[in-house]
Design a protein around this motif. Structure first.
Motif, PDB file in Angstrom:
ATOM      1  N   THR A 196      -0.194  11.919  -5.717  1.00  0.00           N
ATOM      2  CA  THR A 196       1.129  12.364  -5.851  1.00  0.00           C
ATOM      3  C   THR A 196       1.340  13.176  -7.102  1.00  0.00           C
ATOM      4  O   THR A 196       2.025  14.017  -7.224  1.00  0.00           O
ATOM      5  N   LEU A 197       0.700  12.796  -8.252  1.00  0.00           N
ATOM      6  CA  LEU A 197       0.587  13.637  -9.368  1.00  0.00           C
ATOM      7  C   LEU A 197      -0.098  14.826  -9.227  1.00  0.00           C
ATOM      8  O   LEU A 197       0.341  15.769  -9.917  1.00  0.00           O
ATOM      9  N   GLY A 198      -1.001  14.766  -8.599  1.00  0.00           N
ATOM     10  CA  GLY A 198      -1.977  15.937  -8.400  1.00  0.00           C
ATOM     11  C   GLY A 198      -1.084  17.155  -7.611  1.00  0.00           C
ATOM     12  O   GLY A 198      -1.183  18.396  -8.013  1.00  0.00           O
ATOM     13  N   ILE A 199      -0.365  16.448  -6.575  1.00  0.00           N
ATOM     14  CA  ILE A 199       0.380  17.718  -5.733  1.00  0.00           C
ATOM     15  C   ILE A 199       1.440  18.360  -6.879  1.00  0.00           C
ATOM     16  O   ILE A 199       1.804  19.312  -6.605  1.00  0.00           O
ATOM     17  N   TYR A 200       1.991  17.346  -7.612  1.00  0.00           N
ATOM     18  CA  TYR A 200       3.052  17.722  -8.613  1.00  0.00           C
ATOM     19  C   TYR A 200       2.590  19.014  -9.297  1.00  0.00           C
ATOM     20  O   TYR A 200       3.327  19.828  -9.532  1.00  0.00           O
ATOM     21  N   GLN A 201       1.366  18.618 -10.045  1.00  0.00           N
ATOM     22  CA  GLN A 201       1.033  19.532 -10.825  1.00  0.00           C
ATOM     23  C   GLN A 201       0.355  20.888 -10.243  1.00  0.00           C
ATOM     24  O   GLN A 201       0.174  21.974 -10.724  1.00  0.00           O
ATOM     25  N   TYR A 202      -0.106  20.436  -9.090  1.00  0.00           N
ATOM     26  CA  TYR A 202      -0.506  21.716  -7.996  1.00  0.00           C
ATOM     27  C   TYR A 202       0.416  22.679  -7.940  1.00  0.00           C
ATOM     28  O   TYR A 202       0.174  23.926  -7.913  1.00  0.00           O
ATOM     29  N   ILE A 203       1.618  22.350  -7.773  1.00  0.00           N
ATOM     30  CA  ILE A 203       2.779  23.275  -7.364  1.00  0.00           C
ATOM     31  C   ILE A 203       2.887  24.095  -8.471  1.00  0.00           C
ATOM     32  O   ILE A 203       3.305  25.141  -8.547  1.00  0.00           O
ATOM     33  N   GLY A 204       2.837  23.333  -9.748  1.00  0.00           N
ATOM     34  CA  GLY A 204       3.022  24.308 -11.137  1.00  0.00           C
ATOM     35  C   GLY A 204       1.919  25.278 -11.141  1.00  0.00           C
ATOM     36  O   GLY A 204       2.221  26.262 -11.638  1.00  0.00           O
ATOM     37  N   ALA A 205       0.792  24.795 -10.783  1.00  0.00           N
ATOM     38  CA  ALA A 205      -0.228  25.721 -11.119  1.00  0.00           C
ATOM     39  C   ALA A 205      -0.486  26.895  -9.827  1.00  0.00           C
ATOM     40  O   ALA A 205      -1.226  27.839 -10.190  1.00  0.00           O
ATOM     41  N   SER A 228      -2.233  13.776   2.319  1.00  0.00           N
ATOM     42  CA  SER A 228      -1.910  12.780   1.628  1.00  0.00           C
ATOM     43  C   SER A 228      -1.232  11.730   2.380  1.00  0.00           C
ATOM     44  O   SER A 228      -1.215  10.424   2.652  1.00  0.00           O
ATOM     45  N   ALA A 229      -0.497  12.360   3.694  1.00  0.00           N
ATOM     46  CA  ALA A 229       0.034  11.590   4.781  1.00  0.00           C
ATOM     47  C   ALA A 229      -0.508  10.849   5.791  1.00  0.00           C
ATOM     48  O   ALA A 229       0.062  10.058   6.301  1.00  0.00           O
ATOM     49  N   ILE A 230      -1.695  11.477   5.641  1.00  0.00           N
ATOM     50  CA  ILE A 230      -2.866  10.585   6.918  1.00  0.00           C
ATOM     51  C   ILE A 230      -2.855   9.487   6.913  1.00  0.00           C
ATOM     52  O   ILE A 230      -2.890   8.662   7.831  1.00  0.00           O
ATOM     53  N   PRO A 231      -3.285   8.931   5.629  1.00  0.00           N
ATOM     54  CA  PRO A 231      -3.660   7.489   5.700  1.00  0.00           C
ATOM     55  C   PRO A 231      -2.638   6.429   5.778  1.00  0.00           C
ATOM     56  O   PRO A 231      -2.751   5.574   6.484  1.00  0.00           O
ATOM     57  N   PHE A 251       0.874  -1.249  -0.097  1.00  0.00           N
ATOM     58  CA  PHE A 251       0.061   0.011   0.023  1.00  0.00           C
ATOM     59  C   PHE A 251       0.830   1.281   0.080  1.00  0.00           C
ATOM     60  O   PHE A 251       0.466   2.296  -0.735  1.00  0.00           O
ATOM     61  N   LEU A 252       2.031   1.146   0.785  1.00  0.00           N
ATOM     62  CA  LEU A 252       2.847   2.339   1.003  1.00  0.00           C
ATOM     63  C   LEU A 252       3.630   2.639  -0.436  1.00  0.00           C
ATOM     64  O   LEU A 252       3.822   3.764  -0.842  1.00  0.00           O
ATOM     65  N   PHE A 253       3.888   1.527  -0.885  1.00  0.00           N
ATOM     66  CA  PHE A 253       4.638   1.814  -2.264  1.00  0.00           C
ATOM     67  C   PHE A 253       3.647   2.091  -3.345  1.00  0.00           C
ATOM     68  O   PHE A 253       4.213   3.146  -4.068  1.00  0.00           O
ATOM     69  N   SER A 254       2.591   1.876  -3.411  1.00  0.00           N
ATOM     70  CA  SER A 254       1.501   2.171  -4.420  1.00  0.00           C
ATOM     71  C   SER A 254       0.980   3.843  -4.082  1.00  0.00           C
ATOM     72  O   SER A 254       1.007   4.679  -4.956  1.00  0.00           O
ATOM     73  N   TRP A 255       0.940   4.079  -2.678  1.00  0.00           N
ATOM     74  CA  TRP A 255       0.498   5.414  -2.183  1.00  0.00           C
ATOM     75  C   TRP A 255       1.465   6.546  -2.630  1.00  0.00           C
ATOM     76  O   TRP A 255       1.313   7.541  -3.006  1.00  0.00           O
ATOM     77  N   SER A 256       2.850   6.099  -2.507  1.00  0.00           N
ATOM     78  CA  SER A 256       3.874   7.095  -2.914  1.00  0.00           C
ATOM     79  C   SER A 256       4.439   6.988  -4.316  1.00  0.00           C
ATOM     80  O   SER A 256       5.269   7.708  -4.451  1.00  0.00           O
ATOM     81  N   ASP A 257       3.650   6.271  -4.985  1.00  0.00           N
ATOM     82  CA  ASP A 257       4.236   6.150  -6.517  1.00  0.00           C
ATOM     83  C   ASP A 257       4.061   7.427  -7.189  1.00  0.00           C
ATOM     84  O   ASP A 257       3.170   8.159  -7.270  1.00  0.00           O
ATOM     85  N   PHE A 258       5.067   7.740  -7.915  1.00  0.00           N
ATOM     86  CA  PHE A 258       4.971   8.942  -8.722  1.00  0.00           C
ATOM     87  C   PHE A 258       5.412   8.752 -10.042  1.00  0.00           C
ATOM     88  O   PHE A 258       4.702   9.105 -11.208  1.00  0.00           O
ATOM     89  N   MET A 259       6.403   7.879 -10.265  1.00  0.00           N
ATOM     90  CA  MET A 259       6.905   7.507 -11.816  1.00  0.00           C
ATOM     91  C   MET A 259       5.959   6.894 -12.690  1.00  0.00           C
ATOM     92  O   MET A 259       5.689   7.142 -13.778  1.00  0.00           O
ATOM     93  N   PHE A 260       5.253   5.919 -12.102  1.00  0.00           N
ATOM     94  CA  PHE A 260       4.278   5.329 -12.976  1.00  0.00           C
ATOM     95  C   PHE A 260       2.991   6.182 -13.089  1.00  0.00           C
ATOM     96  O   PHE A 260       2.672   6.010 -14.238  1.00  0.00           O
ATOM     97  N   ALA A 261       2.509   6.885 -12.270  1.00  0.00           N
ATOM     98  CA  ALA A 261       1.450   7.844 -12.396  1.00  0.00           C
ATOM     99  C   ALA A 261       1.771   8.806 -13.557  1.00  0.00           C
ATOM    100  O   ALA A 261       0.725   9.055 -14.322  1.00  0.00           O
ATOM    101  N   LEU A 262       3.141   9.117 -13.574  1.00  0.00           N
ATOM    102  CA  LEU A 262       3.443  10.136 -14.559  1.00  0.00           C
ATOM    103  C   LEU A 262       3.516   9.643 -16.047  1.00  0.00           C
ATOM    104  O   LEU A 262       3.119  10.199 -16.779  1.00  0.00           O
ATOM    105  N   THR A 263       3.948   8.396 -15.885  1.00  0.00           N
ATOM    106  CA  THR A 263       4.290   7.843 -17.289  1.00  0.00           C
ATOM    107  C   THR A 263       3.266   7.128 -18.025  1.00  0.00           C
ATOM    108  O   THR A 263       2.909   7.078 -19.054  1.00  0.00           O
ATOM    109  N   LEU A 264       2.268   6.473 -17.193  1.00  0.00           N
ATOM    110  CA  LEU A 264       1.301   5.580 -17.677  1.00  0.00           C
ATOM    111  C   LEU A 264      -0.105   6.256 -17.763  1.00  0.00           C
ATOM    112  O   LEU A 264      -1.063   5.888 -18.163  1.00  0.00           O
ATOM    113  N   ASN A 265       0.006   7.833 -17.425  1.00  0.00           N
ATOM    114  CA  ASN A 265      -1.289   8.381 -17.668  1.00  0.00           C
ATOM    115  C   ASN A 265      -0.880   9.921 -18.605  1.00  0.00           C
ATOM    116  O   ASN A 265      -0.147  10.372 -18.227  1.00  0.00           O
TER     117      ASN A 265
END
Length: 280
Positions: free
Chosen positions: A231-240, A255-258, A208-222
């Motif tokens: 993780t991808l939402g926060i990344y794009q959130y910073i840019g916007a 995101s850290a609470i769960p 669960f922790l590996f999946s919850w903190s994943d960024f590379m797959f989320a960025l590449t496969l979407n």
């Protein structure tokens, strides 16, 4: 002439324990300071990143309100993807670990070593390789595709962990189940899995922790916003919203609470699951 009477050495036990406690508290404070500063910044949404007070003067939750509005859907996506990845990971890893532990497969140690080696492959290499396959299979921008990719992060670790635990299960217990008429599948489901509860919970938590903190797959496969983890939402959130650090930090806290809740609830199972295979 009588020999000098030796002077008894002063006991160092309490002093050493006090020193260890102080050192442990200092190390803990250093490690937790980024989390405190993240929460502190989230409670001061109107302040700039360099104007944040060390201690918030008031509890301003507007940053959290904005973060929930902007990132709530992404948090739910991460939860669904992570839970799916856990199910896939345990479904694959538990039978594989049992086979390596009990069936006397030739070269099982080499297989386990190879499984560990896969953990050393850079994530970007795997993500790029998966992308071409996902395009052919139609799994890009899909929940199931991201679940499969994230499950691959936890499967090697889970196989190694559960195998070390299942090896320590007494053979007499399995033989007794077979004498009672249980087949291999029933023995695995009704006997081995319940006895391996601690390792299952530990493996599931790490998956669960590996999946919850994943960024590379989320960025590449979407390539769209249909499946966007937090993780991808926060990344794009910073840019916007790079000027609104209060909302960015509030989203990070949410995101850290769960993960924190799961670690607290499962800590006794984690300790037992990690050390269970070391004692036979």
């Amino acid at each position: 002439m009588a020999a000098d009477t030796p002077v008894a050495a002063e006991p160092r036990g309490p002093r050493r324990r006090l020193g260890s406690t102080v050192a442990g508290v200092l190390i803990l404070c250093v490690m937790l300071f980024p989390l405190y500063w993240m929460l502190n910044t989230a409670l001061q949404p109107e302040s700039g990143l360099l104007q944040v007070d060390p201690v918030p003067g008031s509890l301003d939750l507007s940053g959290f309100s904005k973060a929930v509005t902007d990132q709530g859907g992404h948090l739910l996506t991460s939860l669904v993807v992570s839970l799916g990845a856990v199910v896939i990971c345990l479904t694959v890893a538990a039978p594989a670990a049992y086979g390596l532990a009990r069936f006397g497969l030739r070269g099982s140690r080499t297989i386990v070593f190879g499984t560990l080696i896969t953990q050393m492959v850079p994530g970007i290499v795997i993500a790029n390789a998966l992308y071409n396959s996902y395009v052919d299979l139609g799994l890009v921008n899909s929940y199931f595709g991201l679940m499969l990719a994230d499950a691959s992060l936890g499967i090697p670790f889970s196989i190694v962990l559960m195998r070390s635990f299942m090896v320590s299960i007494p053979a007499e217990v399995i033989e007794a189940a077979e004498v009672d008429g249980a087949g291999p599948v029933r023995t695995f489901v009704r006997v081995v899995l319940p006895m391996s509860r601690n390792s299952l919970i530990t493996s599931g938590l790490f998956a669960f922790l590996f999946s919850w903190s994943d960024f590379m797959f989320a960025l590449t496969l979407n390539t769209t916003d249909d499946v966007k983890p937090v993780t991808l939402g926060i990344y794009q959130y910073i840019g916007a919203h790079v000027g609104d650090w209060g909302s960015v930090m509030a989203a990070s806290v949410l995101s850290a609470i769960p993960a924190a809740i799961l670690l607290v609830l499962a800590q006794k199972y984690i300790a037992a699951g990690i050390t269970g295979g070391s004692v036979k």
